[in-house]
Write a protein that holds these residues in place. Structure first.
Motif, mmCIF file in Angstrom:
data_model
loop_
_atom_site.group_PDB
_atom_site.id
_atom_site.type_symbol
_atom_site.label_atom_id
_atom_site.label_comp_id
_atom_site.label_asym_id
_atom_site.label_seq_id
_atom_site.Cartn_x
_atom_site.Cartn_y
_atom_site.Cartn_z
ATOM 1 N N PHE A 522 0.818 -1.216 0.000
ATOM 2 C CA PHE A 522 0.000 0.000 0.000
ATOM 3 C C PHE A 522 0.852 1.267 0.000
ATOM 4 C CE2 PHE A 522 0.029 -1.751 4.375
ATOM 5 C CZ PHE A 522 0.679 -0.738 5.063
ATOM 6 N N THR A 523 2.061 1.191 0.589
ATOM 7 C CA THR A 523 2.959 2.347 0.580
ATOM 8 C C THR A 523 3.511 2.585 -0.822
ATOM 9 O OG1 THR A 523 3.592 1.939 2.885
ATOM 10 C CG2 THR A 523 5.066 3.324 1.578
ATOM 11 N N ASP A 527 2.751 5.918 -3.816
ATOM 12 C CA ASP A 527 3.872 6.836 -4.063
ATOM 13 C C ASP A 527 3.945 7.178 -5.552
ATOM 14 O OD1 ASP A 527 6.544 7.864 -4.602
ATOM 15 O OD2 ASP A 527 7.097 7.163 -2.596
ATOM 16 N N GLU A 528 3.601 8.397 -5.894
ATOM 17 C CA GLU A 528 3.529 8.816 -7.299
ATOM 18 C C GLU A 528 4.881 8.721 -7.996
ATOM 19 O OE1 GLU A 528 0.801 12.057 -8.595
ATOM 20 O OE2 GLU A 528 0.699 12.495 -6.445
ATOM 21 N N GLU A 529 5.961 9.041 -7.294
ATOM 22 C CA GLU A 529 7.290 9.015 -7.907
ATOM 23 C C GLU A 529 7.689 7.581 -8.258
ATOM 24 O OE1 GLU A 529 10.804 10.243 -9.541
ATOM 25 O OE2 GLU A 529 9.054 11.438 -8.971
ATOM 26 N N ILE A 530 7.422 6.636 -7.346
ATOM 27 C CA ILE A 530 7.718 5.231 -7.621
ATOM 28 C C ILE A 530 6.884 4.728 -8.794
ATOM 29 C CG2 ILE A 530 7.499 2.873 -6.713
ATOM 30 C CD1 ILE A 530 8.197 3.987 -3.958
ATOM 31 N N ILE A 531 5.611 5.074 -8.792
ATOM 32 C CA ILE A 531 4.712 4.669 -9.880
ATOM 33 C C ILE A 531 5.262 5.132 -11.220
ATOM 34 C CG2 ILE A 531 2.421 5.054 -10.891
ATOM 35 C CD1 ILE A 531 2.238 3.208 -8.544
ATOM 36 N N SER A 535 7.104 2.637 -14.221
ATOM 37 C CA SER A 535 6.099 2.437 -15.268
ATOM 38 C C SER A 535 4.912 1.614 -14.778
ATOM 39 C CB SER A 535 6.715 1.759 -16.508
ATOM 40 O OG SER A 535 7.568 2.640 -17.182
ATOM 41 N N LEU A 536 4.514 1.879 -13.546
ATOM 42 C CA LEU A 536 3.314 1.247 -13.014
ATOM 43 C C LEU A 536 2.119 2.124 -13.354
ATOM 44 C CD1 LEU A 536 4.692 0.209 -9.497
ATOM 45 C CD2 LEU A 536 4.639 -1.138 -11.601
ATOM 46 N N LYS A 537 0.959 1.732 -12.899
ATOM 47 C CA LYS A 537 -0.261 2.495 -13.151
ATOM 48 C C LYS A 537 -0.994 2.649 -11.831
ATOM 49 C CE LYS A 537 -3.972 0.569 -15.030
ATOM 50 N NZ LYS A 537 -5.154 0.958 -14.223
ATOM 51 N N GLN A 538 -1.456 3.870 -11.577
ATOM 52 C CA GLN A 538 -2.225 4.079 -10.363
ATOM 53 C C GLN A 538 -3.443 3.165 -10.372
ATOM 54 O OE1 GLN A 538 -1.069 5.647 -8.047
ATOM 55 N NE2 GLN A 538 -0.040 7.540 -8.604
ATOM 56 N N THR A 539 -3.665 2.467 -9.270
ATOM 57 C CA THR A 539 -4.860 1.633 -9.190
ATOM 58 C C THR A 539 -6.081 2.530 -9.028
ATOM 59 O OG1 THR A 539 -4.895 1.441 -6.773
ATOM 60 C CG2 THR A 539 -3.487 -0.108 -7.989
ATOM 61 N N SER A 540 -7.242 1.959 -9.296
ATOM 62 C CA SER A 540 -8.464 2.749 -9.143
ATOM 63 C C SER A 540 -8.710 3.090 -7.677
ATOM 64 C CB SER A 540 -9.663 1.995 -9.729
ATOM 65 O OG SER A 540 -9.862 0.756 -9.088
#
Length: 570
Positions: A522-523, A527-531, A535-540
């Motif tokens: 969850f941490t 984290d927007e910078e890690i995302i 190249s991840l995607k913010q979950t809904s």
């Protein structure tokens, strides 16, 4: 009124080798310019339906046809696969199986070369199609050296060589990291809007596809169409759960909070979703409830990387000074974009390759002093591409191969094989040839093969790729049983953030050969910078928290803990 460009009337199909039909009483009209999503569990008939549209049925797969199917006014069985290829282009789930050229440019040109179009006329079209998918700088590259996302783009550009009217995308997100998957969904949507072509998408990942709108969703189950409706209406119904399809996470959160799905505008599009006042109140109350603190894993370390560096070519490091520890009994998601170093780390742990510097320890023992066989007794690795693992012709023989090599008694081996085949949904197919099953089913065969050995540490490389939610749930249930009841350590190399949320305690994140995070799931996902870097995607869930003005990390944590308590009590 427009005439449908694809029309099924009381259509049925039975493969020549099978006793019972795969498709029953299909009635479906798809109109020019529509964008349709076809979903359903593995074996529901999705791919068979698409193969009837592109002509693979009956020309590559023979069988008995009843009723009628027309594509652009033509009955496929009375035409030819060549004629149909002028109207229908298919982007396969396995991009490698689609390449025929030695370079990206040659592959894009293949259809035009078959039509004997002069070279001078082809070159501008190659440039145009490559640019359309963002691959104009890769025209001279070898397709098999590209990343999964790049291969997908080349395949899309290739089917445009014929200027087809209908585009079929078969599991387009299966091999892509979350960010690239989102880009692919956007690309398909842009193509649909700008070209006016008819688009048919076959995909398990409903929430990801709904990142951009679709006109209709066709839900299939056991060879029949059980729903053909607009996305909002399908989300409000109970059909997704009944047919083994995972609903979007924010819909699940609404249900946990006791919300009604009626009365909300734009339910299928979270950014523009308008909650009723009552639903918004319930969601806020749900996510701010008090909860018990999570217990830390205090077990001994089972896997340790200390300043590990590795390079395939010597020119650049695929892994650079990596340090992390994994506790016994942990479930860890190893995440990051394609080429970040995740699979390289797994190969190092298995002893397939050895570090250039640094040390890797397995239960305190430096693996440089261990053979691959010795490591293999304690670490099981299920590779991403099932075709790279399968060596036997029959499913049950493949699953039992490792047991046979180790001299396990016949009765014990047969019992273990039957158990894992049942768990993985393969028991009824145990005597089938491996070549007769789908890519997703082959994936399950390789998972079953490794499960039969029950090693101390499992590494599952993209275990959910090509799997429907029901199959995924059964596999995860078994894997989690190994974790909870037998203390097995589970490492998931995955792009699937749903998997990370539902089944892991911690995430190790790679980006460009570096480890950029090792923390609670969850941490990491808040984290927007890690995302961005991975190249991840913010979950809904993240987007839902922002929409409600809540703390994303706390919101995701609450959802994870609540859902796990629900599943433990089921």
């Amino acid at each position: 009124m427009k005439e449908p460009i694809i029309s099924f009337k009381n259509f049925g199909f039975r493969y020549k080798e099978q006793k019972n039909p795969t498709l029953f009483d299909i009635n479906l009209d798809i109109y020019p310019g529509e964008k349709i999503l076809i979903i359903g569990a593995s074996g529901s008939g999705k791919s068979t339906l698409c193969n009837c549209i592109n002509g693979l049925i009956p020309f590559s797969y023979e069988g008995e046809i009843t009723g009628s199917c027309t594509v652009n006014g033509i009955e496929p069985r009375s035409a030819s696969i060549f004629k149909l290829s002028n109207y229908v282009g298919t982007v396969l789930q396995d991009s490698d199986a689609q390449f025929v050229g030695l370079s990206v440019g040659e592959d894009i040109a293949f259809a035009m070369e078959n039509d004997m179009i002069p070279r001078a006329d082809m070159l501008p079209v190659i440039e145009r199609n490559a640019k359309m998918v963002g691959m104009q700088d890769f025209i001279d590259k070898v397709p098999f050296e590209l990343s999964g996302g790049q291969k997908q783009k080349v395949a899309i550009a290739g089917v445009f060589g014929n200027d087809v009217e209908i585009l079929i995308f078969d599991e387009p997100l299966a091999a892509l990291d979350p960010q690239m998957g989102m880009t692919a969904v956007e690309l398909i949507d842009d193509i649909s809007k700008e070209s006016g072509k008819t688009v048919v998408i076959v995909e398990h990942r409903l929430e990801d596809v709904l990142h951009r709108p679709v006109d209709r969703i066709v839900l299939m189950s056991e060879g029949r169409i059980v729903a053909d409706m607009e996305p909002d209406e399908l989300l409000k119904s109970s059909l997704l759960k009944e047919c083994g399809i995972r609903e979007p996470l924010y819909i699940t959160a609404m249900k946990y909070a006791g919300c009604s799905l009626e009365g909300n505008r734009n339910l299928c599009d979270l950014p523009s979703l308008e909650f009723t006042d009552d639903n918004e109140k319930k969601l806020r109350e749900f996510f701010t409830m008090s909860r018990e603190p999570v217990k830390e894993n205090e077990n001994e370390t089972v896997v340790s990387f200390k300043n590990v560096t590795y390079s395939y070519s010597g020119d650049r490091n695929e892994l650079d000074d990596i340090t992390f520890e994994i506790k016994k009994g942990e479930r860890v998601a190893i995440i990051g974009k394609n080429g970040a170093g995740k699979s390289t780390a797994a190969k190092l742990l298995c002893g397939i390759i050895r570090p250039a510097s640094g040390t890797i320890e397995l239960e305190g023992q430096d693996i440089k002093n261990m053979s691959v066989k010795e490591i293999g007794e304690r670490v099981g690795y299920v590779m991403q591409d099932p075709n790279q693992m399968i060596v036997k012709d029959i499913i049950k023989e493949e699953v039992g191969l490792a047991l046979s090599i180790r001299g396990v008694q016949k009765e014990t081996a047969e019992s273990q094989i039957a158990k894992v085949l049942e768990i993985c949904g393969l028991y009824k197919m145990r005597n089938w040839p491996v070549d007769a099953i789908s890519y997703g089913q082959k994936k399950r065969v390789t998972v079953a093969s490794m499960m039969a050995l029950e090693p101390d540490v499992f590494i599952l490389d993209e275990p959910t790729a090509g799997q429907d939610y029901r199959s995924y749930t059964e596999i995860m249930k078994f894997v989690n049983t190994l974790n909870k009841e037998y203390g097995k350590t589970i490492l998931f190399i995955t792009h699937d953030m749903h998997l990370a949320i539902e089944n892991t305690d911690r995430a190790i994140v790679f980006a460009d050969g570096n480890m950029i995070a090792a923390d609670k799931v969850f941490t990491v996902l808040a984290d927007e910078e890690i995302i961005k870097r991975a190249s991840l995607k913010q979950t809904s869930l993240y987007n839902l928290a922002v929409k409600l003005g809540l703390d994303p990390e706390s919101t995701i944590q609450h959802f994870i803990e609540y859902e796990r308590s629900v599943k433990e009590n089921e």
